[in-house]
Write a protein that holds these residues in place. Structure first.
Motif, PDB file in Angstrom:
ATOM      1  N   HIS B 132       0.850  -1.201   0.000  1.00 33.68           N
ATOM      2  CA  HIS B 132       0.000   0.000   0.000  1.00 33.68           C
ATOM      3  C   HIS B 132       0.878   1.242   0.000  1.00 33.68           C
ATOM      4  CE1 HIS B 132      -4.099  -1.525   0.491  1.00 33.68           C
ATOM      5  NE2 HIS B 132      -3.575  -2.501   1.208  1.00 33.68           N
ATOM      6  N   LEU B 133       1.916   1.195   0.808  1.00 31.47           N
ATOM      7  CA  LEU B 133       2.800   2.352   0.932  1.00 31.47           C
ATOM      8  C   LEU B 133       3.486   2.662  -0.407  1.00 31.47           C
ATOM      9  CD1 LEU B 133       5.025   2.737   4.089  1.00 31.47           C
ATOM     10  CD2 LEU B 133       5.301   4.119   2.077  1.00 31.47           C
ATOM     11  N   ILE B 147      -0.524   9.923   3.199  1.00 38.42           N
ATOM     12  CA  ILE B 147      -0.396   8.463   3.415  1.00 38.42           C
ATOM     13  C   ILE B 147      -0.518   8.133   4.901  1.00 38.42           C
ATOM     14  CG2 ILE B 147       1.078   6.437   3.067  1.00 38.42           C
ATOM     15  CD1 ILE B 147       2.357   7.981   0.706  1.00 38.42           C
ATOM     16  N   SER B 148       0.014   9.024   5.746  1.00 33.16           N
ATOM     17  CA  SER B 148      -0.071   8.759   7.190  1.00 33.16           C
ATOM     18  C   SER B 148      -1.532   8.699   7.633  1.00 33.16           C
ATOM     19  CB  SER B 148       0.710   9.804   7.983  1.00 33.16           C
ATOM     20  OG  SER B 148      -0.008  10.999   8.040  1.00 33.16           O
ATOM     21  N   ALA B 157       7.516   7.745  11.203  1.00 40.19           N
ATOM     22  CA  ALA B 157       7.654   6.285  11.062  1.00 40.19           C
ATOM     23  C   ALA B 157       7.480   5.867   9.605  1.00 40.19           C
ATOM     24  CB  ALA B 157       6.623   5.594  11.937  1.00 40.19           C
ATOM     25  N   LEU B 158       6.602   6.610   8.922  1.00 35.83           N
ATOM     26  CA  LEU B 158       6.320   6.316   7.519  1.00 35.83           C
ATOM     27  C   LEU B 158       7.565   6.549   6.648  1.00 35.83           C
ATOM     28  CD1 LEU B 158       3.624   5.458   6.298  1.00 35.83           C
ATOM     29  CD2 LEU B 158       3.260   7.808   5.624  1.00 35.83           C
ATOM     30  N   ARG B 159       8.275   7.639   6.923  1.00 40.76           N
ATOM     31  CA  ARG B 159       9.491   7.961   6.154  1.00 40.76           C
ATOM     32  C   ARG B 159      10.540   6.867   6.359  1.00 40.76           C
ATOM     33  NH1 ARG B 159       9.599  13.378   4.342  1.00 40.76           N
ATOM     34  NH2 ARG B 159       7.847  14.535   5.178  1.00 40.76           N
ATOM     35  N   VAL B 160      10.682   6.428   7.601  1.00 41.35           N
ATOM     36  CA  VAL B 160      11.658   5.376   7.904  1.00 41.35           C
ATOM     37  C   VAL B 160      11.270   4.090   7.171  1.00 41.35           C
ATOM     38  CG1 VAL B 160      12.667   3.983   9.763  1.00 41.35           C
ATOM     39  CG2 VAL B 160      12.156   6.395  10.162  1.00 41.35           C
TER      40      VAL B 160
END
Lengths: 202, 175
Positions: B132-133, B147-148, B157-160
């Motif tokens: 999905h990401l 997206i978050s 956390a999403l960037r990581v």
């Protein structure tokens, strides 16, 4: 990164079937009423209130099963007081505290707490009771006394404290009788006064 | 963008025509997102329709002026519908699938199926959430903030996660 770009192009070029492009009319028919923000709030508040009610019922239920010395025991006292007030039955509190004494009659530490609480409740009930219902209170106290005497035969800890409980009960019973007699005297006085005023009138 | 705002305001007041225009603007994107994730044309169509019906219902609660992104709102609904479908594991009878496919040319259908299955295969090494990401970030080009909101993950956390997924993808598809 080229590979990812390639995948992206493939993904983007995936067009929906023609039937879906024309499908708006099909969806339009299915569109019902919109949920207004207020219905969201009502739903949220309703759920919250219901959860709170369930939680309260659960805690009160747990408190009902508590014994003197337990953390929830004060809540049990409060709910019993409320119940007695609503049902206009102060004897109910006495009966419940007497039950507590019997339940902890093998535990000397808890028994002391239960007796103190019972004595307090009896005093409270004596002050609250209406003169016309003093007789009922007296009967309740006598009933509890009999129960304690029976239980004392099986529970030595209760047997030791029995005199202490009975003394308080008898003292209170005396007070109740006093209230009753005062009441009778007052009533007699009222009758006499009305009789005298009638005579004077005549 | 201004047009979309106007359309949204009208649709929030119950204007179905305005919502029809919004449908035409987003239908393709929602469809291919559903298609990639469900793997079936007919299931993708159903999810796509359900997404727009649900979006219509809860549209009054959506606020553009409180920093809301409509595409994030729509993709979030679509994702929830996809999850619901995978939970139900509802299989449509085969006759239905054939009916849909006879409507358009067989080559178009095969072409589409081939393209999407290549993408699906390339992403098969990833977990559901990672897929999905990747789709939302690199294919649909949504912002991390959007997206978050869709995936319910904090932006940091999403960037990581994205960084880790790219490393993982490097090994798998040699990007």
């Amino acid at each position: 990164m080229d590979r990812l770009d390639d995948l992206r192009k493939k993904y983007i070029s995936t067009d929906p079937p023609q039937s879906l492009g024309k499908g708006w009319s099909g969806i339009e028919e299915k569109l019902g009423a919109q949920e207004t923000p207020s219905s969201f709030t009502t739903h949220y508040i309703g759920t919250l209130a219901l959860s709170f009610l369930l939680l309260s019922l659960l805690i009160v239920g747990a408190a009902k099963a508590s014994k003197p010395g337990d953390k929830l025991y004060p809540l049990k006292i409060i709910t019993d007081k409320a119940e007695a007030k609503i049902t206009r039955n102060p004897e109910l509190k006495i009966e419940r505290r007497a039950e507590d004494i019997i339940r902890v009659s093998d535990d000397p530490k808890r028994l002391d707490d239960a007796i103190i609480r019972y004595q307090k409740t009896v005093k409270e009930a004596t002050q609250e009771v209406k003169p016309t219902k003093a007789n009922k209170l007296q009967q309740t106290l006598q009933r509890q006394e009999e129960k304690f005497k029976v239980q004392a035969k099986f529970h030595p800890a209760l047997s030791e404290k029995l005199d202490e409980i009975i003394k308080v009960e008898q003292r209170v019973e005396g007070q109740v009788e006093g209230v009753e007699n005062d009441d009778r005297r007052q009533e007699k006085g009222k009758v006499k006064n009305s009789h005298n005023t009638n005579l004077k009138k005549n | 963008m201004e047009d979309l705002e106007k359309l949204l305001l009208s649709a929030q007041k119950g204007d179905k025509n305005a919502f029809g225009k919004i449908y035409n603007l987003f239908m393709k994107r929602i469809y291919r997102y559903c298609y990639l994730n469900s793997g079936r044309i007919e299931a993708a169509e159903d999810i796509c329709q359900e997404t727009f019906i649900k979006a219509w219902k809860s549209l009054p609660s959506f606020s553009l002026f409180k920093g809301g992104s409509f595409q994030a709102f729509l993709f979030r609904i679509a994702r929830n519908c996809i999850i619901d479908l995978s939970r139900k594991k509802k299989e449509l009878p085969l006759e239905n699938a054939l009916e849909v496919e006879t409507v358009e040319r067989v080559e178009d259908c095969v072409d589409r199926e081939e393209r999407i299955s290549q993408v699906r295969q390339a992403l098969s090494a990833l977990r559901e959430e990672e897929k999905h990401l990747v789709v939302l970030r690199f294919f649909e080009e949504l912002s991390f903030n959007e997206i978050s909101k869709i995936l319910d993950i904090k932006e940091g956390a999403l960037r990581v996660k994205t960084h880790r997924i790219l490393i993982k993808l490097k090994d798998v598809i040699k990007i």
